[in-house]
Design a protein around this motif. Structure first.
Motif, short mmCIF file in Angstrom:
data_model
loop_
_atom_site.label_atom_id
_atom_site.label_comp_id
_atom_site.label_asym_id
_atom_site.label_seq_id
_atom_site.Cartn_x
_atom_site.Cartn_y
_atom_site.Cartn_z
N PHE A 86 0.80 -1.12 0.09
CA PHE A 86 -0.09 -0.10 -0.08
C PHE A 86 0.73 1.34 0.10
CE2 PHE A 86 -3.53 -2.55 0.99
CZ PHE A 86 -4.83 -1.78 0.62
N LEU A 87 1.86 1.27 0.82
CA LEU A 87 2.85 2.35 0.69
C LEU A 87 3.36 2.71 -0.55
CD1 LEU A 87 4.06 4.61 2.64
CD2 LEU A 87 6.04 3.03 3.11
N LEU A 88 3.73 1.73 -1.26
CA LEU A 88 4.51 1.72 -2.64
C LEU A 88 3.31 1.97 -3.49
CD1 LEU A 88 6.71 -1.41 -2.58
CD2 LEU A 88 7.57 1.02 -2.60
N ALA A 89 2.19 1.85 -3.47
CA ALA A 89 0.96 2.03 -4.41
C ALA A 89 0.56 3.32 -4.12
CB ALA A 89 0.01 1.08 -4.19
N THR A 90 0.75 4.19 -2.99
CA THR A 90 0.01 5.44 -2.85
C THR A 90 0.63 6.36 -3.84
OG1 THR A 90 -0.07 4.96 -0.38
CG2 THR A 90 -0.08 7.37 -1.02
N PRO A 91 1.83 6.40 -4.26
CA PRO A 91 2.17 7.61 -4.98
C PRO A 91 1.86 7.16 -6.52
CG PRO A 91 4.22 6.66 -4.21
CD PRO A 91 3.22 6.12 -3.50
N VAL A 92 1.66 5.68 -6.86
CA VAL A 92 1.08 5.56 -8.07
C VAL A 92 -0.65 5.95 -8.26
CG1 VAL A 92 0.39 3.66 -9.49
CG2 VAL A 92 2.61 3.74 -8.43
N ALA A 93 -1.06 5.77 -7.04
CA ALA A 93 -2.37 6.30 -6.87
C ALA A 93 -2.50 7.73 -7.09
CB ALA A 93 -3.24 5.77 -5.38
N ARG A 94 -1.81 8.62 -6.60
CA ARG A 94 -1.64 9.81 -6.68
C ARG A 94 -1.65 10.50 -8.00
NH1 ARG A 94 0.41 14.28 -8.66
NH2 ARG A 94 0.94 16.20 -7.21
N VAL A 95 -0.71 9.72 -9.06
CA VAL A 95 -0.69 9.99 -10.45
C VAL A 95 -1.97 9.64 -11.05
CG1 VAL A 95 0.79 9.53 -12.50
CG2 VAL A 95 1.90 9.65 -10.24
N LEU A 96 -2.46 8.45 -10.51
CA LEU A 96 -3.71 8.05 -11.37
C LEU A 96 -5.03 8.93 -10.88
CD1 LEU A 96 -5.34 5.83 -12.95
CD2 LEU A 96 -5.70 4.78 -10.51
N PHE A 97 -4.93 9.52 -9.79
CA PHE A 97 -5.85 10.49 -9.48
C PHE A 97 -5.74 11.80 -10.30
CE2 PHE A 97 -9.03 9.54 -6.04
CZ PHE A 97 -8.77 8.42 -5.82
N SER A 98 -4.52 12.18 -10.66
CA SER A 98 -3.99 13.41 -11.16
C SER A 98 -4.62 13.22 -12.79
CB SER A 98 -2.70 13.67 -11.42
OG SER A 98 -2.00 13.77 -10.15
N PHE A 100 -7.50 11.76 -13.77
CA PHE A 100 -8.76 11.90 -13.56
C PHE A 100 -9.04 13.36 -13.39
CE2 PHE A 100 -8.90 7.22 -12.02
CZ PHE A 100 -9.50 6.84 -13.49
N LEU A 101 -8.51 14.11 -12.70
CA LEU A 101 -8.43 15.48 -12.35
C LEU A 101 -8.14 16.37 -13.49
CD1 LEU A 101 -7.21 15.61 -8.42
CD2 LEU A 101 -9.56 15.71 -9.37
N PHE A 102 -7.08 16.14 -14.05
CA PHE A 102 -6.87 16.83 -15.44
C PHE A 102 -7.84 16.51 -16.45
CE2 PHE A 102 -2.30 17.00 -13.84
CZ PHE A 102 -2.14 18.35 -13.39
N ALA A 103 -8.49 15.33 -16.57
CA ALA A 103 -9.41 15.16 -17.43
C ALA A 103 -10.70 15.90 -17.13
CB ALA A 103 -9.74 13.37 -17.66
N TYR A 110 -2.10 17.78 -19.84
CA TYR A 110 -1.65 17.32 -18.68
C TYR A 110 -2.17 15.86 -18.59
CZ TYR A 110 0.88 21.62 -16.93
OH TYR A 110 1.88 22.32 -16.90
N VAL A 111 -3.30 15.54 -19.11
CA VAL A 111 -3.69 14.16 -19.22
C VAL A 111 -2.77 13.24 -19.85
CG1 VAL A 111 -5.54 12.68 -20.10
CG2 VAL A 111 -6.11 14.79 -19.10
N TYR A 112 -2.38 13.68 -21.20
CA TYR A 112 -1.34 12.78 -21.77
C TYR A 112 0.09 12.73 -20.99
CZ TYR A 112 -4.69 13.58 -25.65
OH TYR A 112 -5.53 13.71 -26.49
N ILE A 113 0.45 13.84 -20.57
CA ILE A 113 1.78 13.95 -19.66
C ILE A 113 1.53 13.13 -18.41
CG2 ILE A 113 3.24 15.01 -18.43
CD1 ILE A 113 2.85 17.70 -20.35
N THR A 114 0.52 13.08 -17.83
CA THR A 114 0.49 12.53 -16.49
C THR A 114 0.10 10.74 -16.81
OG1 THR A 114 -0.60 14.42 -15.65
CG2 THR A 114 -0.86 12.24 -14.41
N THR A 115 -0.64 10.64 -18.07
CA THR A 115 -0.81 9.22 -18.41
C THR A 115 0.57 8.61 -18.82
OG1 THR A 115 -3.16 9.80 -19.18
CG2 THR A 115 -1.97 7.82 -20.14
N ALA A 116 1.28 9.38 -19.46
CA ALA A 116 2.68 8.77 -19.77
C ALA A 116 3.55 8.42 -18.51
CB ALA A 116 3.48 9.67 -20.64
#
Length: 136
Positions: A86-98, A100-103, A110-116
């Motif tokens: 869960f600790l390792l997945a937290t920053p990945v979840a932050r990027v995933l939420f980013s 959705f928020l940019f979308a 920023y959707v393209y950059i963050t998805t990359a």
């Protein structure tokens, strides 16, 4: 919620990080309590002896395939392993939420950059351990 305001997006993303770290810390503490309850404090320290030539450095098993069975049996090492995941997945979840928020903002760049960034993270976590050149 208006995501065009910088504070609203920052609040969501900081919440993802905050609650992810709190959840993982809670799981790790629970696993540590299970470890001490099962083996006692003096015996538990025997599992955590630093062995410089061995990874992991203690005398306990760590594998993703054994994790579900270990969690079903409330094995302390499996619970602690889940907390670390869960600790390792937290920053990945932050990027995933980013993403959705940019979308939600309609900001395609920023959707393209963050998805990359998300794809690079997932590739490095999930694929590189199986590439021999990265295991040297």
């Amino acid at each position: 919620m208006n995501f065009r305001e910088p504070d609203s997006m920052n609040n969501v993303l900081s919440g993802v990080l905050r609650y992810g770290v709190l959840l993982s810390a809670t799981i790790i503490v629970f696993g540590t309590v299970l470890l001490v309850a099962r083996y006692g404090s003096s015996s538990a320290s025997d599992f955590l002896t630093y062995l410089p030539g061995q990874i992991p450095h203690g005398s306990f098993t760590v594998s993703l395939s054994a994790l579900p069975g270990g969690l079903a049996e409330l094995d302390p090492f499996s619970v602690i392993e889940l907390g670390v995941i869960f600790l390792l997945a937290t920053p990945v979840a932050r990027v995933l939420f980013s993403v959705f928020l940019f979308a939600a903002e309609g900001d395609r760049t920023y959707v393209y950059i963050t998805t990359a960034v998300l794809l690079i993270l997932l590739f490095s976590i999930l694929v590189t351990p199986f590439i021999p050149a990265f295991n040297a």
